[in-house]
Scaffold this active site. Structure first.
Site, mmCIF file in Angstrom:
data_model
loop_
_atom_site.group_PDB
_atom_site.id
_atom_site.type_symbol
_atom_site.label_atom_id
_atom_site.label_comp_id
_atom_site.label_asym_id
_atom_site.label_seq_id
_atom_site.Cartn_x
_atom_site.Cartn_y
_atom_site.Cartn_z
ATOM 1 N N CYS A 149 0.811 -1.212 0.000
ATOM 2 C CA CYS A 149 0.000 0.000 0.000
ATOM 3 C C CYS A 149 0.850 1.269 0.000
ATOM 4 C CB CYS A 149 -0.958 0.006 1.190
ATOM 5 S SG CYS A 149 -0.159 -0.263 2.787
ATOM 6 N N GLY A 197 -3.157 7.867 10.736
ATOM 7 C CA GLY A 197 -3.621 8.957 11.584
ATOM 8 C C GLY A 197 -5.040 9.398 11.251
ATOM 9 N N GLY A 243 -8.390 8.516 8.636
ATOM 10 C CA GLY A 243 -9.447 7.888 9.416
ATOM 11 C C GLY A 243 -8.953 6.797 10.334
#
Length: 858
Positions: A244, A420, A424
């Site tokens: 990711c 953070g 969300g």
């Protein structure tokens, strides 16, 4: 019991809760033992788990998943092995404050299809370290590999003393069972798609989750373009782009755009034209969302699915775009080796567009900047202050950088990356055992400390043996244990030592039961005699086998309880290994006296031992094994047979060549390697032809072997040795011959500016093996007008040297049957990939590439 429905899930949760109550009473010592054994178990099975994950999910790349599993075991263990997680963990007497650690209870672990086994290893280890129970909800398309990894850790934990049901899993996962698990557990640790993470935060229980990634990478005008492009490709191709944190877009100022573009093409990228981009978008996105069928697929495969013909060696596909709006599909996360490329006016426009890209779907995740940070501190500061990303990286590949503890050692190693409140999430850092604050990290690439370690004393000169051994008297040594083989003992070599020991009143005992490829049984037998004799000095005389055996005997003499199998576990970084090597020297010092010119064992931290029953070779590596004193007396080598002279000499040559092109090579090792190479080319033929009469050639070869040993002791070796180890073990080929029949094909393989994969090592900024082979050719005064011609000349020179020495030109000529060779080929290839020497090879090899080298060398 299996968990397939709500009733069975409730029963399993009850079992976990009872187990966790018991686990909560464990001491730090008990927990750390369990933590270590589980890390070892995971490291040992990293290949099996990786192959299972790719086979089941059809996502990613086996070799990269091996790295992930290894990282999840080794780096997580080393990061937290000394962290206190039980009882009082901090106590300030002056302030009168103590901090006490208590476990939370049951962790609900949601596991993604992209990284099923490594994430399972990671979450298991941090849960066990904090005395929590954990229950896994696998992705339906990754349940087999997830459960296999979870069961592996559970079995290791229970064997180490953990309660029986401390780890559990859902056997038939569904959305409904996952939601019920999250609502019943005490905390949720969620890794997966946005909808699953959102469900975790909506479960009514504390949750730690991750956000989507859409990493932009800015290449500033001042950047090292070769390093920047190589780093981005290294990151973007890691496990076929499923990380990711991997780069999704690269933003380049107009002034260097074409130069960067050319570098991408040079390194294996394919630039899509407008029609090809349309086709790729159609295959990659369905109804505005990523097509699951392309996730984790290779660039060539995606292009083929889109009906586009690209070279099979293509690493990434690049689409040139300008829009950073939501309707431009290429501006979003792509979970594959596909990259968007923007041409911008200047740094400020790049920064503005990077912020927009983050806002499209990567809030809080990761961003990166390639720049000369020393001369552009204002830009670095502006980038760090502007980007709303928890991982804000300078000059490092974002996939590997985000994993932590590799390109910046202050970033925690993790497989769950918090974003953070921007994304969300409840945390803004890499998830680790303790989560307290949203912490924003601006990290610059850093090269770790390197080293140069050799014996404290090296004596060298014809006839120096007696003088050197007499120093034992000045050192107040009283008892010496001599390790050698039967042939040398019969030939009287040991008498040259014992006569000196008699003169200086040092008592001695001789152990001569050493054969080629020393076995565990013979080493244990020698260690037992050591324990009885109680020496303060251990002297080995002979070839590599005698010196290797003496090193391991020394270990077992000082630490009889040492577990050789665990100490032999392969490491990615010698400073981060799971099992620490014990300190030697409390009982005895070691003295190594070679009688051949090849292994360099007298100055290296390496030793190999063979299991009698299985034939498995265990390579041990630790600077604790480096002898305290090496004595290089050419008089002991004058009667070496021609055949032994040839194969040990070639082994020394391969040591020097591989040391020179290693990713860990330094200024300190390069000079030694080059000098050794030149000496071997000059003196080995002479030593081979008339060694008994040519004292100079013998002495120069002895020195060259030793110098090459010091070089590779500190820079390590490469895949020629990895492959030679397995070829020799399976087909009973002398090690020097095995190296010799492989070296030309290995050089051809390594000598490229555009490898399929570059080895990840912070010091190694971009591929340079071809350049360094060419430097060797220059040093040998070989002809060539460019690097390619010089590399070819080097290969020809090595082939000619082999011919002069009567060494087989290929594997077939070494007497290996074709049928037998192909029967073992797959196993040899996989074992060679997993050999410790592979770590420092300049080109990161795929298993099928190693197989191809074997075939070409046959």
């Amino acid at each position: 019991m299996k968990v397939t429905n709500s009733k069975e899930l409730k029963q399993k949760l009850n079992e976990l809760r009872e187990a966790q109550k018991k686990f909560a009473t464990y001491t730090q010592e008990q927990v750390d033992k369990i933590f270590k054994q589980c890390a070892i178990a995971a490291a040992k099975e990293r290949i099996k788990l990786s192959k299972l994950a790719v086979e089941e999910t059809a996502i990613g790349f086996v070799e990269d998943k091996i790295i992930k599993n290894h990282f999840a075991a080794e780096y997580i263990y080393n990061k937290y092995k000394d962290e206190k997680t039980c009882g009082i963990i901090e106590h300030d007497e002056a302030l009168g404050i103590a901090k006490v650690a208590e476990p939370i209870g049951i962790v609900a672990a949601i596991i993604p299809t992209t990284n099923p086994t490594s994430t399972t290893i990671f979450k298991s280890l941090i849960s066990l370290k904090t005395r929590n129970a954990i229950l896994f909800s696998p992705h339906p398309r990754a349940k087999k590999s997830t459960i296999t990894a979870a069961k592996l850790i559970l079995d290791a934990a229970v064997k180490a003393g953990a309660p029986k049901n401390i780890i559990g899993w859902i056997d038939e996962p569904s959305i409904e069972l996952s939601q019920e698990l999250m609502s019943e557990a005490d905390i949720v640790l969620a890794t997966g798609g946005p909808s699953m993470v959102k469900a975790a935060y909506s479960s009514g229980k504390p949750a730690i989750g991750v956000g989507a990634g859409n990493t932009p990478a800015i290449i500033d005008e001042s950047a090292d373009i070769e390093m920047a492009v190589s780093s981005i490709i290294l990151s973007k191709t890691y496990d076929n782009g499923v990380i990711c944190a991997s780069e999704q877009s690269v933003l380049i100022p107009n002034s260097i755009y074409e130069k960067v573009k050319e570098e991408f093409i040079k390194r294996g990228a394919y630039i899509l034209n407008k029609n090809e981009m349309v086709k790729v978008k159609e295959i990659m996105f369905k109804d505005g969302n990523i097509n699951a069928g392309i996730v984790g697929k290779a660039a060539y495969t995606i292009a083929k699915m889109a009906g586009i013909k690209v070279p099979e060696t293509t690493k990434i596909l690049i689409g040139e775009i300008q829009s950073v709006e939501r309707d431009e599909l290429f501006s979003h996360e792509k979970l594959s080796p596909v990259l968007a490329m923007y041409k911008v006016k200047d740094f400020d426009e790049a920064l503005e567009k990077a912020q927009r890209l983050i806002h499209l779907g990567g809030n809080g995740h990761t961003s990166s900047l390639y720049i000369n940070s020393q001369s552009n501190k204002d830009k670095v500061k502006k980038f760090g202050l502007t980007m709303k990303t928890a991982r804000t990286f300078i000059n490092m590949p974002s996939s590997q950088g985000a994993s932590g503890d590799l390109y910046n050692f202050a970033i925690a190693p993790s497989f769950t990356l918090g974003c953070g409140t921007w994304g969300g999430n409840s945390v803004s850092q890499n998830v680790e055992p303790r989560q307290l604050l949203n912490i924003k990290s601006v990290a610059e690439r850093r090269e770790n400390m390197l080293w140069f370690k050799v014996p404290q004393k090296i004596y060298f000169k014809y006839g120096c043996l007696g003088f050197a051994l007499k120093e034992l008297k000045d050192m107040n040594r009283k008892r010496a244990f001599i390790v050698t083989d039967k042939d040398l003992f019969k030939l009287g070599y040991v008498n040259k030592i014992t006569s000196v020991l008699d003169e200086i009143n040092v008592e001695y005992s001789v152990f001569s039961d050493i054969k080629s490829d020393p076995t565990i049984d013979s080493v244990k037998k020698g260690a037992k005699e050591m324990l009885s004799f109680e020496p303060d000095t251990i002297i080995s005389i002979g070839g590599g086998s005698a010196m290797d055996a003496a090193k391991i005997m020394h270990l077992l003499y000082e630490y009889p309880e040492a577990e050789i199998e665990n100490l032999a576990i392969r490491f990615m970084d010698i400073r981060k290994r799971i099992c620490d090597f014990p300190k030697l020297g409390k009982k005895a010092i070691s003295v190594a006296i070679p009688t051949t010119a090849g292994t360099g064992s007298e100055v290296t931290p390496f030793a190999v031992i063979t299991d009698n029953e299985t034939g498995m070779k265990y390579p041990l590596t630790s600077y604790e094994l480096t002898p305290n004193m090496a004595i290089i007396d050419t008089e002991l080598m004058m009667n070496m047979p021609k055949g032994l002279t040839a194969v040990t000499g070639i082994d020394a040559l391969v040591h020097a060549v591989e040391a020179y092109v290693s990713v860990m090579a330094t200024d300190y090792t390069d000079g030694l390697a080059l000098r050794a190479i030149k000496m071997i080319f000059k003196y080995l033929p002479r030593a081979y032809r008339n060694g008994k009469e040519d004292t100079e050639a013998r002495e120069k070869m002895a020195h060259a072997s030793n110098i090459a040993g010091m070089a590779f002791a500190n820079s390590f070796l490469g895949i020629c040795h990895s492959m030679a180890h397995k070829l020799g073990a399976m087909h009973h080929v002398a090690h020097g011959v095995a190296c010799a029949v492989l070296i030309e094909e290995v050089i051809k393989y390594n000598a490229t500016d555009c490898p399929i994969k570059q080895t990840a090592f912070p010091q190694y900024k971009y591929p340079n093996a071809k350049e360094k082979y060419a430097e060797i050719a220059d040093y040998l005064n070989l002809k060539g007008s460019n690097d390619d011609e010089k590399v070819k000349a080097l290969i020809e020179a090595i082939s000619q040297l082999k011919k002069e020495l009567g060494i087989p030109k290929n594997i077939s000529a070494a007497g290996i049957d074709k049928k037998d060779f192909y029967l073992t080929l797959d196993e040899m290839s996989e074992l060679a990939y997993d050999d410790q020497c592979t770590t420092a090879n300049p080109r990161y090899p795929l298993i099928n590439e190693i197989k191809d080298i074997y075939i070409k060398a046959f």
